[in-house]
Design a protein around this motif. Sequence first.
Motif, PDB file in Angstrom:
ATOM      1  N   GLY A  72     -88.853  53.274 -78.377  1.00 20.37           N
ATOM      2  CA  GLY A  72     -89.036  53.822 -79.720  1.00 20.37           C
ATOM      3  C   GLY A  72     -90.452  54.308 -79.988  1.00 20.37           C
ATOM      4  O   GLY A  72     -90.658  55.290 -80.688  1.00 20.37           O
ATOM      5  N   CYS A  80     -82.211  59.489 -79.196  1.00 24.55           N
ATOM      6  CA  CYS A  80     -81.890  59.650 -80.620  1.00 24.55           C
ATOM      7  C   CYS A  80     -80.770  60.661 -80.824  1.00 24.55           C
ATOM      8  O   CYS A  80     -80.198  60.740 -81.897  1.00 24.55           O
ATOM      9  CB  CYS A  80     -83.128  60.075 -81.401  1.00 24.55           C
ATOM     10  N   ILE A 116     -80.675  54.327 -81.686  1.00 21.28           N
ATOM     11  CA  ILE A 116     -81.233  55.010 -80.522  1.00 21.28           C
ATOM     12  C   ILE A 116     -80.843  54.304 -79.226  1.00 21.28           C
ATOM     13  O   ILE A 116     -80.742  53.089 -79.153  1.00 21.28           O
ATOM     14  CB  ILE A 116     -82.753  55.269 -80.630  1.00 21.28           C
ATOM     15  N   ILE A 162     -85.694  58.942 -75.878  1.00 16.92           N
ATOM     16  CA  ILE A 162     -85.396  57.673 -76.544  1.00 16.92           C
ATOM     17  C   ILE A 162     -83.922  57.579 -76.935  1.00 16.92           C
ATOM     18  O   ILE A 162     -83.487  56.589 -77.504  1.00 16.92           O
ATOM     19  CB  ILE A 162     -86.261  57.466 -77.805  1.00 16.92           C
ATOM     20  N   MET A 182     -83.204  52.047 -85.461  1.00 16.45           N
ATOM     21  CA  MET A 182     -83.339  51.292 -84.216  1.00 16.45           C
ATOM     22  C   MET A 182     -81.965  51.015 -83.604  1.00 16.45           C
ATOM     23  O   MET A 182     -81.795  51.042 -82.386  1.00 16.45           O
ATOM     24  CB  MET A 182     -84.080  49.968 -84.460  1.00 16.45           C
ATOM     25  N   PRO A 200     -83.932  51.712 -77.348  1.00 19.40           N
ATOM     26  CA  PRO A 200     -84.786  51.208 -78.425  1.00 19.40           C
ATOM     27  C   PRO A 200     -86.161  50.772 -77.948  1.00 19.40           C
ATOM     28  O   PRO A 200     -87.145  50.872 -78.683  1.00 19.40           O
ATOM     29  CB  PRO A 200     -83.991  50.032 -79.005  1.00 19.40           C
TER      30      PRO A 200
END
Lengths: 275, 391
Positions: B113, A171, B107, A169, B104, B110
């Motif tokens: 997610g 991150c 990342i 994702i 949000m 998104p």
Amino acid sequence: MDKQRRKFLKIAGATALAGISAPVVVNLTGSPAVASAAKNQASAQAAAAGGHGDDTAPKGVKLGLLIDMRKLYGHPELLDKATQACNKAHNIPKIDNKKSEIKWIWKTPFANAFTDQSTSNASYTTRNNDFLVLCNHCAEPPCVRVCPTKATFVDKKTGIVAMDFHRCIGCRFCMMGCPYGARSFNWMDPLPFIEELNPDFPARMRGVVEKCNFCGERLALGKEPACVEAVKEAGAIIFGDLNDPNSEIRRILDKEHTIQRQAAYGTKPSVFYIV
Amino acid sequence: MIEKALKGNPAYWMWLAFLSAFIAVGGICYLRQFLFGMHLTGMGRDLSWGLYISQFTFLVGVAAGGLMLVLPYYIHNYKAFGRMTILGEFLAISSIVMCLMFIMADIGQPLRGLNMIFHPTPNSMLFWDMVVLLGYLGLNVICGWVILTAERKQVKPPKWVYIFVYISIPFAVSIHTVTAMLYCGLPGRHFWLSAITAPRFLASAFAAGPALIVIACLIMKRIAHFDVGKEAINKLTTIIMYAALINAFFVCLEFFVGYYSNIPGHKHALEYLFFGLEHHGHVYNNLVPFMWTSVVFCFGGLGLFAYMKIANWSTDFFIGIGCALIFIALWLDKGLGFVMGGLAVNPLDEVVEYIPTANEIGITLGIWATGFLLVTVLYKIAVKVEHEVEG
Ligand code: SF4
Ligand code: SF4
């Protein structure tokens, strides 16, 4: 997109196949006959050793890489050759911007590669040569520990710390967790920056993390990792199963004194250096 | 009760319009980032977390700070906080919403997610952070709404809601502890790899959250004739003082460990933040002015409060100034210094400095504005209900 995805699945399938026939991978460098027998033996040994300070993977195949720097000193072109071979094999974009660049294997001074072992009176050789660095495919990988989606995971069949680009994702937690700076993030669409597209490997999309995968896709086809092949004539990089007592890498590890990057962090790197 | 937010004087509507302008700009900036990619931010390979995550970290603290109202009121039955606890709960809701928006925004994919939920990963602290944040959000929505509705009908809140109130107490602590754990379990990041990170976060949270609430109360007293009472404000400023002092003490401990042990890795971040870090003949010191501002504001605020307590004199204006000083000081310390300081030196011992881009700042301001809008609307509803009850 759809085409890319299918291509990826194909490769994933091939890699899985390679996993099932793991001895094929081992055959690359070890002697063929004893591969599977050796596997059991190694796990028994590891179990017996156990306890504190045991730095071998517990069981099964654990692929590792050994860089014999003695054969690379004074030959920066060999380091570049290894890097270029990797870049080409994996569609790594060429982004001339330190902020957004993508690196899988690259060269850097000793003091940067071995931050905890750089001494104040290093030798001329140490000071004036670059060292190859890449993902260490740690046996205790913090990047896997922190990933919230299992997009980074350990391939049980080979010990490779692998990535699923389609699940990530973005991150970037794994980049924080990796104490080796081995991971890169696609800050922008990499496609326009790929000089020569290799159709056999998926290109990434922006917003995902990537790193060295020990050429899992090449191993699946019975080939050696691209960097190993690139400097083959110098014999400077040796690749194989750390748990196979008959593999070349195991034999050298038993004989020579090697060091690992930042071993004190307990990540148990699978990349070794003879300096 | 929502309809209460739809009636207001021109000042109220102008304030909302003002915030909406920021939200609109933030929305456009986010669209740009969504369409073109995250290279529009100042983050990079070596500094892969930036403004978004640091704001997230700070706001989790603001949300947890509401605990300083809930705990005395519900556990110690401290009546003076009666009119204020709902404000703490509503502030927590808005802060968590902002936190989620910052995540949000941060990342790279998104749209994926939900992978965090489809592939639950108990070994990842980020997974647990999501769990406690969503839990705390839910708890506050339930408690805030039920208690306010009961108040409006002038009946006692139903018994069952107290269970949620009590559960929300450990949750408030856990959201900030888990957020600290995102940082403090990582090998190779000396500045973060410190067991005192979580307590330090909590201390600064228990000062920053209440400071914001006090400011909000003082503003509402002037413009909405909603007075929470002098005693409540006094108590709260005492809490802010102690929490800010403890936070400062913890920071000093970090200095001791770094400088007394003399281990370079432990010193680098502090050196970078407060004095400038020399590396290959270049001094990196972008954040030095901010960090010293933080120190001066923190002790300025503390001094002001101390004087007001000793001299037994205070005015709303100076209380407001004191709270603002401490809030800004803590924002600089945690919303800026903590994340950037930890990242200044990368794992390969290179120094990189971070400068957020305009687009990134636009998104950040947009999210803050959204939070302020939400808090305004929620407070408006709360105040209206109180007024009605007083009738
Ligand atoms: S070197 Fe970094 S990315 Fe590679 S396995 Fe270890 S922690 Fe993960
Ligand atoms: S960026 Fe991707 S691989 Fe890294 S921790 Fe996040 S989801 Fe996992």
